[in-house]
Motif scaffolding. Structure first.
Motif, mmCIF file in Angstrom:
data_model
loop_
_atom_site.group_PDB
_atom_site.id
_atom_site.type_symbol
_atom_site.label_atom_id
_atom_site.label_comp_id
_atom_site.label_asym_id
_atom_site.label_seq_id
_atom_site.Cartn_x
_atom_site.Cartn_y
_atom_site.Cartn_z
ATOM 1 N N LEU A 152 93.458 43.791 33.459
ATOM 2 C CA LEU A 152 94.454 44.506 34.260
ATOM 3 C C LEU A 152 95.822 44.505 33.580
ATOM 4 C CD1 LEU A 152 93.502 43.346 37.867
ATOM 5 C CD2 LEU A 152 93.298 45.658 36.936
ATOM 6 N N ASP A 153 96.163 43.434 32.891
ATOM 7 C CA ASP A 153 97.421 43.409 32.139
ATOM 8 C C ASP A 153 97.445 44.527 31.108
ATOM 9 O OD1 ASP A 153 98.681 41.293 33.426
ATOM 10 O OD2 ASP A 153 97.827 39.773 32.081
ATOM 11 N N GLY A 154 96.332 44.705 30.385
ATOM 12 C CA GLY A 154 96.254 45.785 29.408
ATOM 13 C C GLY A 154 96.321 47.150 30.059
ATOM 14 N N TYR A 155 95.695 47.281 31.202
ATOM 15 C CA TYR A 155 95.696 48.546 31.939
ATOM 16 C C TYR A 155 97.118 48.925 32.349
ATOM 17 C CZ TYR A 155 94.308 52.018 35.459
ATOM 18 O OH TYR A 155 94.164 53.164 36.184
ATOM 19 N N PHE A 156 97.849 47.978 32.924
ATOM 20 C CA PHE A 156 99.201 48.296 33.385
ATOM 21 C C PHE A 156 100.173 48.482 32.233
ATOM 22 C CE2 PHE A 156 97.686 46.994 37.554
ATOM 23 C CZ PHE A 156 98.320 47.930 38.347
ATOM 24 N N ALA A 157 99.895 47.868 31.098
ATOM 25 C CA ALA A 157 100.715 48.142 29.915
ATOM 26 C C ALA A 157 100.567 49.604 29.510
ATOM 27 C CB ALA A 157 100.306 47.218 28.775
ATOM 28 N N PHE A 158 99.351 50.116 29.610
ATOM 29 C CA PHE A 158 99.115 51.523 29.303
ATOM 30 C C PHE A 158 99.808 52.417 30.328
ATOM 31 C CE2 PHE A 158 96.857 55.488 29.836
ATOM 32 C CZ PHE A 158 96.691 55.928 28.532
ATOM 33 N N VAL A 159 99.679 52.104 31.605
ATOM 34 C CA VAL A 159 100.300 52.903 32.658
ATOM 35 C C VAL A 159 101.811 52.974 32.458
ATOM 36 C CG1 VAL A 159 100.760 53.029 35.137
ATOM 37 C CG2 VAL A 159 98.473 52.426 34.331
ATOM 38 N N ALA A 160 102.416 51.848 32.118
ATOM 39 C CA ALA A 160 103.863 51.817 31.915
ATOM 40 C C ALA A 160 104.276 52.664 30.727
ATOM 41 C CB ALA A 160 104.323 50.368 31.720
ATOM 42 N N GLU A 161 103.441 52.689 29.705
ATOM 43 C CA GLU A 161 103.766 53.437 28.492
ATOM 44 C C GLU A 161 103.586 54.940 28.679
ATOM 45 O OE1 GLU A 161 102.195 53.649 23.842
ATOM 46 O OE2 GLU A 161 101.586 51.999 25.162
ATOM 47 N N HIS A 162 102.628 55.347 29.503
ATOM 48 C CA HIS A 162 102.313 56.770 29.690
ATOM 49 C C HIS A 162 102.498 57.156 31.158
ATOM 50 C CE1 HIS A 162 100.574 56.946 25.641
ATOM 51 N NE2 HIS A 162 99.979 55.811 25.914
ATOM 52 N N ASP A 163 103.603 56.769 31.756
ATOM 53 C CA ASP A 163 103.759 56.886 33.213
ATOM 54 C C ASP A 163 103.678 58.314 33.742
ATOM 55 O OD1 ASP A 163 106.119 57.509 31.971
ATOM 56 O OD2 ASP A 163 107.389 56.237 33.213
ATOM 57 N N ALA A 164 104.481 59.245 33.200
ATOM 58 C CA ALA A 164 104.495 60.605 33.744
ATOM 59 C C ALA A 164 103.157 61.309 33.525
ATOM 60 C CB ALA A 164 105.631 61.414 33.117
ATOM 61 N N GLY A 165 102.624 61.185 32.328
ATOM 62 C CA GLY A 165 101.336 61.804 32.043
ATOM 63 C C GLY A 165 100.214 61.194 32.862
ATOM 64 N N TYR A 166 100.276 59.883 33.073
ATOM 65 C CA TYR A 166 99.271 59.191 33.880
ATOM 66 C C TYR A 166 99.308 59.709 35.319
ATOM 67 C CZ TYR A 166 96.852 55.262 36.158
ATOM 68 O OH TYR A 166 95.997 54.490 36.914
ATOM 69 N N SER A 167 100.503 59.845 35.871
ATOM 70 C CA SER A 167 100.652 60.337 37.244
ATOM 71 C C SER A 167 100.137 61.762 37.382
ATOM 72 C CB SER A 167 102.124 60.272 37.674
ATOM 73 O OG SER A 167 102.590 58.946 37.676
#
Length: 251
Positions: free
Chosen positions: A114-129
């Motif tokens: 989950l730490d790795g997952y949220f690191a990705f989400v934080a890095e690609h926030d707008a595109g992820y949303s």
């Protein structure tokens, strides 16, 4: 013998036609594969900073210090093809972060993923949303399939982490439902300005999984067996395991 004047000697004289054209500032000739990877990387950065529909090919060309025709040379399908290539690249990166560390208890390993997952989400926030919410003008069946591939990969990795080769319908539903909880929590975390620290959100999601597993185990023998094994691997001093034992009356 009088020296013949050169272009530099005669003002306003056009250069020889055989002389190579000067490239735009910052332009570098790169090998084909390296240039393609660079364009995808630049597109990912732009899609991560704002919704895909707000990114143009001109934006990508400018950020890559390349020309618009050059971008089309690599992505003849235009922005849609480039977006799908960038999305696939991001999906591959996200899937690579599902790797489970070899050390730690089962819940500690899940927390690390989950730490790795949220690191990705934080890095690609707008595109992820934009990706998970849908509604983007560049969303297609192909882009949706890419997202589904990531979810299937998460399902396979989680089941493997649980030591399950063939999951029954209830256990599969449990894991799929928890993946949906993780996605929803990620979007809420972004919407709320990332106020909740990641370690707290991560631990809450781990507790969510164990609580959902406990509820499923009451109705499914396979899940009960898997959960009993996980409790054993957690060790006698695990607070989370102690709470679950109380719920399930597992001794």
């Amino acid at each position: 013998m009088e020296a013949r004047p050169t272009t530099a000697d005669v003002p306003n004289q056009a250069p020889d036609a055989s002389e190579p054209r000067r490239r735009r500032a910052g332009y570098r000739r790169l090998p084909v594969q390296q240039r393609r990877e660079q364009l995808i990387a630049v597109a990912l950065e732009l899609f991560a900073s704002r919704p895909p529909e707000e990114v143009s090919l001109d934006d990508v060309a400018e950020a890559a210090e390349a020309s618009r025709p050059l971008v089309y040379r690599y992505f003849a399908g235009g922005k849609q093809q480039l977006y799908e290539a960038a999305l696939r690249s991001a999906a591959d990166e996200l899937t690579s972060r599902f790797a489970v560390p070899v050390s730690g208890t089962p819940t500690e390993q899940l927390a690390a993923v989950l730490d790795g997952y949220f690191a990705f989400v934080a890095e690609h926030d707008a595109g992820y949303s934009a990706l998970l919410r849908g509604g983007s003008v560049v969303e297609t069946a192909r882009t949706s399939a890419i997202v589904d591939d990531v979810r299937r990969a998460a399902l396979r990795r989680t089941l493997r982490h649980l030591g399950v080769r063939e999951a029954g319908p209830r256990l599969t539903l449990l894991v799929r439902s928890w993946i949906a909880v993780v996605e929803g929590a990620s979007l809420s975390w972004l919407d709320e300005g990332r106020v909740l620290p990641v370690p707290e959100l991560r631990d809450w999601l781990v507790d969510q999984f164990t609580a959902m597993a406990a509820a499923t185990a009451l109705h499914d023998p396979q899940t009960a067996e898997v959960l009993a094994l996980l409790l054993t691997l957690e060790g006698p001093d695990s607070t989370r395991a102690g709470r679950l034992r109380e719920v399930l009356s597992v001794r």
